[in-house]
Write a protein that holds these residues in place. Structure first.
Motif, PDB file in Angstrom:
ATOM      1  N   VAL A 163       6.350  -0.358  -6.055  1.00  0.00           N
ATOM      2  CA  VAL A 163       5.839   0.989  -5.831  1.00  0.00           C
ATOM      3  C   VAL A 163       5.939   1.829  -7.106  1.00  0.00           C
ATOM      4  O   VAL A 163       5.077   2.646  -7.375  1.00  0.00           O
ATOM      5  N   GLN A 217       5.617   6.607  -8.652  1.00  0.00           N
ATOM      6  CA  GLN A 217       5.098   6.178  -7.359  1.00  0.00           C
ATOM      7  C   GLN A 217       3.621   5.831  -7.474  1.00  0.00           C
ATOM      8  O   GLN A 217       2.798   6.682  -7.787  1.00  0.00           O
ATOM      9  N   SER A 218       3.316   4.592  -7.197  1.00  0.00           N
ATOM     10  CA  SER A 218       1.933   4.129  -7.182  1.00  0.00           C
ATOM     11  C   SER A 218       1.272   4.632  -5.903  1.00  0.00           C
ATOM     12  O   SER A 218       1.945   4.797  -4.883  1.00  0.00           O
ATOM     13  N   GLN A 231      -3.717  -3.730  -5.658  1.00  0.00           N
ATOM     14  CA  GLN A 231      -3.245  -3.785  -4.278  1.00  0.00           C
ATOM     15  C   GLN A 231      -3.384  -5.223  -3.758  1.00  0.00           C
ATOM     16  O   GLN A 231      -2.574  -5.688  -2.976  1.00  0.00           O
ATOM     17  N   GLN A 264      10.817   0.449  -4.793  1.00  0.00           N
ATOM     18  CA  GLN A 264      10.873   1.771  -4.161  1.00  0.00           C
ATOM     19  C   GLN A 264      10.450   2.843  -5.158  1.00  0.00           C
ATOM     20  O   GLN A 264      10.569   2.662  -6.373  1.00  0.00           O
ATOM     21  N   ALA A 265       9.979   3.966  -4.635  1.00  0.00           N
ATOM     22  CA  ALA A 265       9.568   5.093  -5.469  1.00  0.00           C
ATOM     23  C   ALA A 265      10.734   5.591  -6.313  1.00  0.00           C
ATOM     24  O   ALA A 265      11.899   5.344  -5.997  1.00  0.00           O
ATOM     25  N   THR A 315       6.537  -6.489  -3.154  1.00  0.00           N
ATOM     26  CA  THR A 315       5.587  -5.512  -3.681  1.00  0.00           C
ATOM     27  C   THR A 315       6.354  -4.565  -4.590  1.00  0.00           C
ATOM     28  O   THR A 315       7.582  -4.552  -4.601  1.00  0.00           O
ATOM     29  N   TYR A 329      -0.437   2.940  -3.989  1.00  0.00           N
ATOM     30  CA  TYR A 329      -0.555   1.792  -3.093  1.00  0.00           C
ATOM     31  C   TYR A 329       0.552   0.795  -3.449  1.00  0.00           C
ATOM     32  O   TYR A 329       1.211   0.917  -4.469  1.00  0.00           O
ATOM     33  N   GLN A 330       0.749  -0.202  -2.589  1.00  0.00           N
ATOM     34  CA  GLN A 330       1.707  -1.277  -2.842  1.00  0.00           C
ATOM     35  C   GLN A 330       1.109  -2.216  -3.895  1.00  0.00           C
ATOM     36  O   GLN A 330       0.028  -2.775  -3.685  1.00  0.00           O
TER      37      GLN A 330
END
Length: 140
Positions: free
Chosen positions: A91, A127-128, A105, A61-62, A89, A130-131
């Motif tokens: 983030v 925070q990326s 990704q 998560q972010a 994934t 993308y996943q």
């Protein structure tokens, strides 16, 4: 298609985020410190996630939230694609490996999807764009 200009901007932005996060700095207040009517005060920078020297840390998560996954530099093959476990994934990430790390990704490190390279000198990305499904650690 070259990704270098975007990566350079990402390095600059990540460096700024790292400095602001590490110092707890926020934007200076205007005038007497009061927020003008209707204005929105910038949110405080997220707290940096825990990540030890020599590790790549990934969060689902972010803002470094959720259960952190860690990858030790000593246990990674340099320049090999490392997919995250199936169905997972990331983030947010922190790169403390001392080496550049590219996140992908694609779970196969394919450059047809999105990818970014983060410097290894201590980069925290809350925070990326993308996943993240895979990564590669590079030689310096």
């Amino acid at each position: 298609m070259s990704r270098r200009p975007r990566t350079a901007r990402a390095f600059a932005l990540l460096g700024l985020l790292t400095v602001l996060s590490a110092t707890g700095a926020t934007a200076p207040a205007a005038g007497n410190g009061a927020t003008p009517a209707g204005a929105v005060r910038p949110a405080a920078a997220p707290r940096l996630g825990d990540c030890a020297t020599g590790q790549l840390c990934l969060w689902p998560q972010a803002d470094f939230k959720g259960t952190r996954g860690t990858h030790e530099l000593a246990g990674l093959d340099i320049e090999s694609c490392v997919p995250l476990p199936a169905g997972t994934t990331a983030v947010a990430l922190a790169n403390r490996t001392g080496r550049p790390v590219t996140t992908y990704q694609s779970a196969k490190c394919a450059e047809t999807g999105e990818f970014e390279t983060y410097p290894g000198s201590g980069t925290w990305a809350p925070q990326s764009p993308y996943q993240v499904r895979a990564f590669k650690v590079w030689e310096n």
